[in-house]
Design a protein around this motif. Structure first.
Motif, PDB file in Angstrom:
ATOM      1  N   PHE A 202       0.858  -1.180   0.000  1.00 18.31           N
ATOM      2  CA  PHE A 202       0.000   0.000   0.000  1.00 18.31           C
ATOM      3  C   PHE A 202       0.900   1.237   0.000  1.00 18.31           C
ATOM      4  O   PHE A 202       1.812   1.339   0.821  1.00 18.31           O
ATOM      5  CB  PHE A 202      -0.913  -0.008   1.223  1.00 18.31           C
ATOM      6  N   ARG A 203       0.605   2.185  -0.898  1.00 21.16           N
ATOM      7  CA  ARG A 203       1.502   3.312  -1.118  1.00 21.16           C
ATOM      8  C   ARG A 203       0.815   4.663  -0.855  1.00 21.16           C
ATOM      9  O   ARG A 203       0.434   5.375  -1.778  1.00 21.16           O
ATOM     10  CB  ARG A 203       2.035   3.248  -2.538  1.00 21.16           C
ATOM     11  N   PRO A 204       0.679   5.034   0.409  1.00 20.92           N
ATOM     12  CA  PRO A 204       0.092   6.341   0.721  1.00 20.92           C
ATOM     13  C   PRO A 204       0.923   7.508   0.206  1.00 20.92           C
ATOM     14  O   PRO A 204       0.389   8.599  -0.033  1.00 20.92           O
ATOM     15  CB  PRO A 204       0.009   6.333   2.252  1.00 20.92           C
ATOM     16  N   ASP A 205       2.225   7.304   0.028  1.00 20.65           N
ATOM     17  CA  ASP A 205       3.064   8.384  -0.494  1.00 20.65           C
ATOM     18  C   ASP A 205       2.653   8.767  -1.902  1.00 20.65           C
ATOM     19  O   ASP A 205       2.593   9.961  -2.251  1.00 20.65           O
ATOM     20  CB  ASP A 205       4.545   7.968  -0.456  1.00 20.65           C
ATOM     21  N   VAL A 206       2.335   7.789  -2.738  1.00 18.85           N
ATOM     22  CA  VAL A 206       1.903   8.070  -4.103  1.00 18.85           C
ATOM     23  C   VAL A 206       0.516   8.711  -4.099  1.00 18.85           C
ATOM     24  O   VAL A 206       0.240   9.660  -4.854  1.00 18.85           O
ATOM     25  CB  VAL A 206       1.913   6.781  -4.948  1.00 18.85           C
ATOM     26  N   TYR A 207      -0.359   8.229  -3.246  1.00 20.69           N
ATOM     27  CA  TYR A 207      -1.702   8.813  -3.104  1.00 20.69           C
ATOM     28  C   TYR A 207      -1.588  10.291  -2.757  1.00 20.69           C
ATOM     29  O   TYR A 207      -2.246  11.143  -3.380  1.00 20.69           O
ATOM     30  CB  TYR A 207      -2.455   8.054  -2.014  1.00 20.69           C
ATOM     31  N   ARG A 208      -0.752  10.613  -1.777  1.00 19.26           N
ATOM     32  CA  ARG A 208      -0.600  12.021  -1.352  1.00 19.26           C
ATOM     33  C   ARG A 208      -0.016  12.873  -2.474  1.00 19.26           C
ATOM     34  O   ARG A 208      -0.459  14.011  -2.690  1.00 19.26           O
ATOM     35  CB  ARG A 208       0.283  12.098  -0.109  1.00 19.26           C
ATOM     36  N   ARG A 209       0.954  12.335  -3.174  1.00 19.93           N
ATOM     37  CA  ARG A 209       1.565  13.094  -4.269  1.00 19.93           C
ATOM     38  C   ARG A 209       0.544  13.391  -5.367  1.00 19.93           C
ATOM     39  O   ARG A 209       0.419  14.517  -5.842  1.00 19.93           O
ATOM     40  CB  ARG A 209       2.721  12.284  -4.850  1.00 19.93           C
ATOM     41  N   ALA A 210      -0.216  12.381  -5.750  1.00 15.62           N
ATOM     42  CA  ALA A 210      -1.150  12.520  -6.866  1.00 15.62           C
ATOM     43  C   ALA A 210      -2.288  13.486  -6.552  1.00 15.62           C
ATOM     44  O   ALA A 210      -2.723  14.257  -7.424  1.00 15.62           O
ATOM     45  CB  ALA A 210      -1.712  11.152  -7.245  1.00 15.62           C
ATOM     46  N   LEU A 211      -2.781  13.454  -5.324  1.00 17.27           N
ATOM     47  CA  LEU A 211      -3.982  14.206  -4.972  1.00 17.27           C
ATOM     48  C   LEU A 211      -3.686  15.459  -4.163  1.00 17.27           C
ATOM     49  O   LEU A 211      -4.600  16.084  -3.620  1.00 17.27           O
ATOM     50  CB  LEU A 211      -4.949  13.300  -4.205  1.00 17.27           C
ATOM     51  N   ALA A 212      -2.422  15.857  -4.118  1.00 13.72           N
ATOM     52  CA  ALA A 212      -2.014  16.980  -3.266  1.00 13.72           C
ATOM     53  C   ALA A 212      -2.756  18.270  -3.585  1.00 13.72           C
ATOM     54  O   ALA A 212      -3.025  19.068  -2.686  1.00 13.72           O
ATOM     55  CB  ALA A 212      -0.502  17.199  -3.396  1.00 13.72           C
ATOM     56  N   ASN A 213      -3.103  18.480  -4.848  1.00 10.35           N
ATOM     57  CA  ASN A 213      -3.725  19.746  -5.237  1.00 10.35           C
ATOM     58  C   ASN A 213      -5.237  19.651  -5.413  1.00 10.35           C
ATOM     59  O   ASN A 213      -5.864  20.604  -5.863  1.00 10.35           O
ATOM     60  CB  ASN A 213      -3.084  20.250  -6.530  1.00 10.35           C
ATOM     61  N   LEU A 214      -5.811  18.507  -5.072  1.00  4.16           N
ATOM     62  CA  LEU A 214      -7.262  18.367  -5.133  1.00  4.16           C
ATOM     63  C   LEU A 214      -7.871  18.669  -3.766  1.00  4.16           C
ATOM     64  O   LEU A 214      -7.214  18.577  -2.733  1.00  4.16           O
ATOM     65  CB  LEU A 214      -7.652  16.950  -5.549  1.00  4.16           C
ATOM     66  N   ASP A 215      -9.150  18.992  -3.785  1.00  4.19           N
ATOM     67  CA  ASP A 215      -9.863  19.237  -2.534  1.00  4.19           C
ATOM     68  C   ASP A 215     -10.303  17.898  -1.950  1.00  4.19           C
ATOM     69  O   ASP A 215     -11.487  17.572  -1.898  1.00  4.19           O
ATOM     70  CB  ASP A 215     -11.067  20.139  -2.791  1.00  4.19           C
ATOM     71  N   VAL A 216      -9.313  17.109  -1.518  1.00  2.00           N
ATOM     72  CA  VAL A 216      -9.546  15.776  -0.978  1.00  2.00           C
ATOM     73  C   VAL A 216      -8.946  15.715   0.422  1.00  2.00           C
ATOM     74  O   VAL A 216      -7.769  16.063   0.614  1.00  2.00           O
ATOM     75  CB  VAL A 216      -8.886  14.695  -1.871  1.00  2.00           C
ATOM     76  N   ALA A 217      -9.743  15.301   1.402  1.00  2.00           N
ATOM     77  CA  ALA A 217      -9.222  15.165   2.765  1.00  2.00           C
ATOM     78  C   ALA A 217      -8.093  14.147   2.762  1.00  2.00           C
ATOM     79  O   ALA A 217      -8.223  13.058   2.202  1.00  2.00           O
ATOM     80  CB  ALA A 217     -10.332  14.727   3.716  1.00  2.00           C
ATOM     81  N   MET A 218      -6.985  14.520   3.396  1.00  2.00           N
ATOM     82  CA  MET A 218      -5.775  13.709   3.318  1.00  2.00           C
ATOM     83  C   MET A 218      -5.324  13.317   4.724  1.00  2.00           C
ATOM     84  O   MET A 218      -4.908  14.169   5.507  1.00  2.00           O
ATOM     85  CB  MET A 218      -4.663  14.517   2.638  1.00  2.00           C
ATOM     86  N   PRO A 219      -5.419  12.029   5.089  1.00  2.00           N
ATOM     87  CA  PRO A 219      -4.957  11.635   6.424  1.00  2.00           C
ATOM     88  C   PRO A 219      -3.502  12.028   6.647  1.00  2.00           C
ATOM     89  O   PRO A 219      -2.658  11.922   5.749  1.00  2.00           O
ATOM     90  CB  PRO A 219      -5.116  10.111   6.404  1.00  2.00           C
ATOM     91  N   GLY A 220      -3.223  12.465   7.855  1.00  2.00           N
ATOM     92  CA  GLY A 220      -1.864  12.862   8.185  1.00  2.00           C
ATOM     93  C   GLY A 220      -0.958  11.696   8.502  1.00  2.00           C
ATOM     94  O   GLY A 220       0.266  11.797   8.408  1.00  2.00           O
ATOM     95  N   ALA A 221      -1.534  10.560   8.892  1.00  2.00           N
ATOM     96  CA  ALA A 221      -0.761   9.351   9.216  1.00  2.00           C
ATOM     97  C   ALA A 221      -0.922   8.334   8.098  1.00  2.00           C
ATOM     98  O   ALA A 221      -1.830   8.428   7.276  1.00  2.00           O
ATOM     99  CB  ALA A 221      -1.235   8.763  10.542  1.00  2.00           C
TER     100      ALA A 221
END
Length: 404
Positions: A335-354
């Motif tokens: 599971f790759r949360p780092d890629v998820y955060r990178r891809a969606l960084a500029n969208l209005d999507v709630a992003m877990p901090g952990a």
């Protein structure tokens, strides 16, 4: 320049986000053209991904872990930066078998622990060792079924027969008397109920609320070599998931999925799971399950590493993989949360901090830290009240009695 992507999928409701991304123009808006490749079995889908016949796949989360660990073939590193949905499964059994269970189907589904004990007693009354269909050995369905059966003292490797078959063949296998029931993603459980072949015994959503299901899977190397394409696809899927989760779109989504290219089942049957209105016994009214399937809300797509490690813990529990730190690290790394955060960084999507959390610890809506926007997590309890701390896997496993 448009980028063409081939993505394998199985005819299931939780392919909805991929279908909506293609049909509603979300992929096109990111400069992508999606070729969705309908596949019958998970084994075939796995091979299509591993051997490069497709670029990505709608994949069982445990299968992604298993392939990475080399459990189903030669090890092939798989990366899953996005979850396509949570929940959405049903365990259905032959109507005659269900006569030995709690007759009130709503009460039966609401109390899966009691239902498991009823099921254990019913095994001895059945005409043979019950044959239960599972869609793959390495599926969330099979792992949840094992967990649920074992809670009532049933040994899933001794007291029942688990038979692997593709989800789209489950109903015909029941009709032919080859299996006595099955656990699968929708709409196949509803199709068996509608045909008068089965009743609902339990739902995945009540065994593990917000339990991990399908992921978007890539070959790890391909994902790392194509970051811009991956990011565009994840942005398209995030927008599609929000569309799929909107109740106002469920009728249109059901119509879309009913197409012969996708699920090829009646739209009203597909709509039951999408709207959370589950018919558990033919001829009876629906039972409200508002969280039966989730696509976007509560950060559903976020790939929590703790959920990959829960999958790993179950593989260890059932002697499918030896327990060692190297294997645990590989499993968690699928599971790759780092890629998820990178891809969606500029969208209005709630992003877990952990990237990890204690699974099963939330029993009511809980506000949590988010890097963007407000984020509320819904209840994620396991039916038996256990919690899974990904940093204490040994203690978690020690809490279960060993298989008989």
């Amino acid at each position: 320049m448009t980028v063409h992507l081939k993505i394998a999928f199985l005819p299931l409701n939780d392919a909805a986000v991929l279908v909506a991304a293609r049909e509603k123009g979300f992929a096109e808006g990111e400069g992508l053209a999606l070729d969705l490749v309908r596949t019958t079995s998970w084994a075939t889908l796995r091979d299509r991904l591993v051997f490069g016949q497709v670029d990505a796949a709608h994949m069982l989360a445990p299968l992604a872990v298993a392939v990475t660990l080399g459990l189903s073939q030669q090890a092939a590193p798989i990366a899953a930066p996005y979850k396509l949905g949570v929940n959405g499964n049903m365990l259905v059994m032959a109507s005659d078998f269900a006569k030995a269970l709690e007759p009130d189907v709503a009460a039966r589904i609401a109390d899966p622990l009691a239902a498991a004990h009823d099921f254990a007693a019913a095994i001895g009354l059945w005409r043979r060792k019950p044959v239960i269909g599972v869609v793959h050995r390495f599926s969330s369905h099979a792992l949840m079924l094992r967990y649920w059966l074992a809670s009532a003292g049933v040994d899933p490797d001794r007291d029942v027969l688990l038979r692997v078959l593709p989800p789209s063949l489950t109903v015909e296998a029941m009709r032919a008397g080859e299996i006595d029931g099955f656990i699968a993603g929708e709409p196949w459980g509803s199709a068996a109920v509608e045909a008068g072949l089965a009743e609902t015994v339990a739902t995945g959503e009540r065994i593990w609320r917000r339990g991990v299901e399908k992921v978007l899977a890539f070959r790890e190397r391909w994902m790392e070599e194509n970051p811009d394409t991956v990011d565009r696809l994840l942005r398209a899927l995030a927008r599609a998931a929000a569309w799929c989760d909107d109740p106002a779109n469920h009728a249109a989504l059901a119509d879309m999925l009913s197409d012969g290219r996708y699920i090829d089942q009646p739209a009203d049957l597909i709509a039951r799971a999408l709207s959370g209105q589950i018919v558990a016994r033919a001829g009876e009214g629906p039972i409200a399950h508002p969280d039966f399937m989730l696509f976007a809300r509560e950060a559903t797509p976020f790939p929590w590493r703790s959920q990959a490690l829960w999958i790993y813990s179950q593989l260890v529990r059932w002697n499918m993989v030896p327990h060692d730190p190297v294997a645990a690290t590989k499993a968690g790394g699928v599971f790759r949360p780092d890629v998820y955060r990178r891809a969606l960084a500029n969208l209005d999507v709630a992003m877990p901090g952990a990237s990890m959390k204690v699974e099963g610890a939330v029993d009511r809506p809980l506000g949590v830290g988010s890097r963007r926007g407000e984020l509320t997590l819904g209840p994620d309890r396991f039916f038996d009240g256990r919690i899974f701390d990904p940093e204490r896997i040994d203690d978690y496993l020690a809490g279960f009695p060993p298989p008989r």
